[in-house]
Design an enzyme around this catalytic site. Structure first.
Site, PDB file in Angstrom:
ATOM      1  N   ARG A   1      -7.640 -14.440   8.243  1.00  0.00           N
ATOM      2  CA  ARG A   1      -7.967 -15.139   9.483  1.00  0.00           C
ATOM      3  C   ARG A   1      -9.019 -16.219   9.310  1.00  0.00           C
ATOM      4  NH1 ARG A   1      -8.836  -9.564  12.458  1.00  0.00           N
ATOM      5  NH2 ARG A   1      -9.270  -9.056  10.262  1.00  0.00           N
TER       6      ARG A   1
ATOM      7  N   THR B   1      10.031   8.827  -3.595  1.00  0.00           N
ATOM      8  CA  THR B   1      10.080   8.056  -2.344  1.00  0.00           C
ATOM      9  C   THR B   1       9.595   6.620  -2.558  1.00  0.00           C
ATOM     10  OG1 THR B   1       9.768  10.061  -1.060  1.00  0.00           O
ATOM     11  CG2 THR B   1       9.273   7.991   0.061  1.00  0.00           C
TER      12      THR B   1
ATOM     13  N   LYS C   1       0.828  -1.227   0.000  1.00  0.00           N
ATOM     14  CA  LYS C   1       0.000   0.000   0.000  1.00  0.00           C
ATOM     15  C   LYS C   1       0.852   1.263   0.000  1.00  0.00           C
ATOM     16  CE  LYS C   1      -3.999  -2.087   2.309  1.00  0.00           C
ATOM     17  NZ  LYS C   1      -3.465  -3.340   2.893  1.00  0.00           N
TER      18      LYS C   1
HETATM   19  P1  5BU Z   1      -8.542 -10.924   7.104  1.00  0.00           P
HETATM   20  O1  5BU Z   1      -7.875 -11.666   8.205  1.00  0.00           O
HETATM   21  O2  5BU Z   1      -9.196 -11.852   6.052  1.00  0.00           O
HETATM   22  O3  5BU Z   1      -9.504  -9.876   7.600  1.00  0.00           O
HETATM   23  O4  5BU Z   1      -7.337 -10.175   6.361  1.00  0.00           O
HETATM   24  C1  5BU Z   1      -7.541  -9.325   5.274  1.00  0.00           C
HETATM   25  C2  5BU Z   1      -6.224  -8.882   4.685  1.00  0.00           C
HETATM   26  O5  5BU Z   1      -6.476  -8.046   3.557  1.00  0.00           O
HETATM   27  C3  5BU Z   1      -5.331  -8.067   5.599  1.00  0.00           C
HETATM   28  O6  5BU Z   1      -3.986  -8.387   5.284  1.00  0.00           O
HETATM   29  C4  5BU Z   1      -5.592  -6.622   5.221  1.00  0.00           C
HETATM   30  O7  5BU Z   1      -4.427  -5.812   5.376  1.00  0.00           O
HETATM   31  C5  5BU Z   1      -5.934  -6.738   3.765  1.00  0.00           C
HETATM   32  N1  5BU Z   1      -6.912  -5.731   3.297  1.00  0.00           N
HETATM   33  C6  5BU Z   1      -8.201  -5.673   3.755  1.00  0.00           C
HETATM   34  O8  5BU Z   1      -8.614  -6.453   4.603  1.00  0.00           O
HETATM   35  N2  5BU Z   1      -9.076  -4.744   3.238  1.00  0.00           N
HETATM   36  C7  5BU Z   1      -8.709  -3.856   2.294  1.00  0.00           C
HETATM   37  O9  5BU Z   1      -9.527  -3.061   1.828  1.00  0.00           O
HETATM   38  C8  5BU Z   1      -7.357  -3.923   1.846  1.00  0.00           C
HETATM   39  C9  5BU Z   1      -6.498  -4.862   2.348  1.00  0.00           C
HETATM   40 BR1  5BU Z   1      -6.824  -2.751   0.567  1.00  0.00          BR
END
Ligand code: 5BU
Length: 278
Positions: A237, A100, A93
């Site tokens: 998760r 940078t 992200k």
């Molecule tokens: P989860 O454990 O299924 O809730 O993890 C979701 C992953 O997706 C987690 O690594 C977040 O940083 C990533 N993510 C998200 O959940 N929602 C978003 O909108 C974005 C990334 Br962009």
């Protein structure tokens, strides 16, 4: 409309090598499941990836949360990617000025561009972020996803912001291969064409719960792939739960999400085939 074609057909004509690799991997493994491995120990990280590897097209990482990170971890991640045939996506992200982000992408401790097939960026700085990242990633055959939407409650990435992100991507289709979003972006913005093929990778996927205590919101694979036309479900998760040592449970959850994602895709394609017959 790209989502009305098979992953394999889309792979044949996509111009970006990282997008082709992902589409081919999905087709070969019959899996549109990505696992997000958000754990802080290198051992748990590698164990989970080795267990879910056979069932996924892609592994999504946040390497900056790993407490005992060493360059060796990347070598082992790459070995697992070769062993199990999956694509790597560092969910970095990026969100800064072009100069940078080019340094953050190429250098530092993590050297993301050297090993991650795909990474992502917030469109908030404007097109210069793509210029910065593509100066590093394009020569390496990498692909970029823009965050057009987020899964969290109250997300500001909506409406005109989402539209502007999609238009930015259209101007840079050699490097921007798609979006993190909750739905397809076909028809969003003024310059939509029927030839464009943006991959939609979607986090916020869960079969058992609707969210967490910190604003995450979950939808089912059917809602995401069939109803919203997204290409890849990203599950964290929901697959490894709270205990990364429960191998049997991780295997059964990974299989369950793989089947659910693939069934939803088959339904989507079936709809297209019956449309053609009618
Ligand atoms: P989860 O454990 O299924 O809730 O993890 C979701 C992953 O997706 C987690 O690594 C977040 O940083 C990533 N993510 C998200 O959940 N929602 C978003 O909108 C974005 C990334 Br962009």
């Amino acid at each position: 409309m790209a989502h009305r074609r098979t992953y394999g057909d889309r792979a044949k004509v996509h111009k970006n090598p990282a997008a082709r690799l992902l589409l081919e991997t999905i087709e070969r493994k019959q899996s549109n499941l990505a696992v997000s491995v958000d754990v802080v120990s290198a051992k748990d990280f590698l164990n989970i990836i080795d267990v879910v590897g056979p069932f996924v097209c892609l592994v999504k990482t946040h390497v900056d949360i790993i407490e005992d990170f060493t360059p060796q971890l990347i070598t082992e991640l790459q070995a697992l990617s070769a062993k199990h045939d999956f694509v790597i996506f560092e969910d970095r992200k990026f969100a800064d000025i072009g100069n940078t982000v080019s340094l953050q992408y190429s250098s530092g401790v993590h050297k993301i561009a050297s090993w991650s097939h795909i990474t992502n960026a917030h469109p908030v700085p404007g097109p210069s972020i793509i210029a910065g990242l593509s100066s590093v990633g394009l020569p390496l055959g990498r692909g970029l996803l823009l965050l057009a939407e987020m899964s969290t409650k109250g997300s500001l990435a909506t409406g005109l912001y989402t539209e502007a992100a999609v238009e930015m991507a259209r101007e840079n289709q050699d490097f921007v291969i798609g979006f993190i979003a909750q739905r397809r972006m076909d028809g969003v913005g003024k310059n939509s064409t029927s030839e464009e093929d943006f991959l939609i990778l979607t986090p916020g996927v869960g079969l058992d719960v609707k969210g967490d205590s910190m604003g995450q919101q979950y939808r089912t694979p059917e809602q995401v792939v069939l109803e919203s036309g997204c290409d890849v479900i990203i599950v964290g998760r929901g697959i490894y739960g709270k205990d990364p040592s429960l191998v049997d449970s991780i295997v059964s959850q990974a299989k369950r999400y793989q089947v659910a994602g693939w069934q939803a895709y088959l339904e989507r394609i079936k709809g297209v085939i019956s449309d053609l017959i009618l």
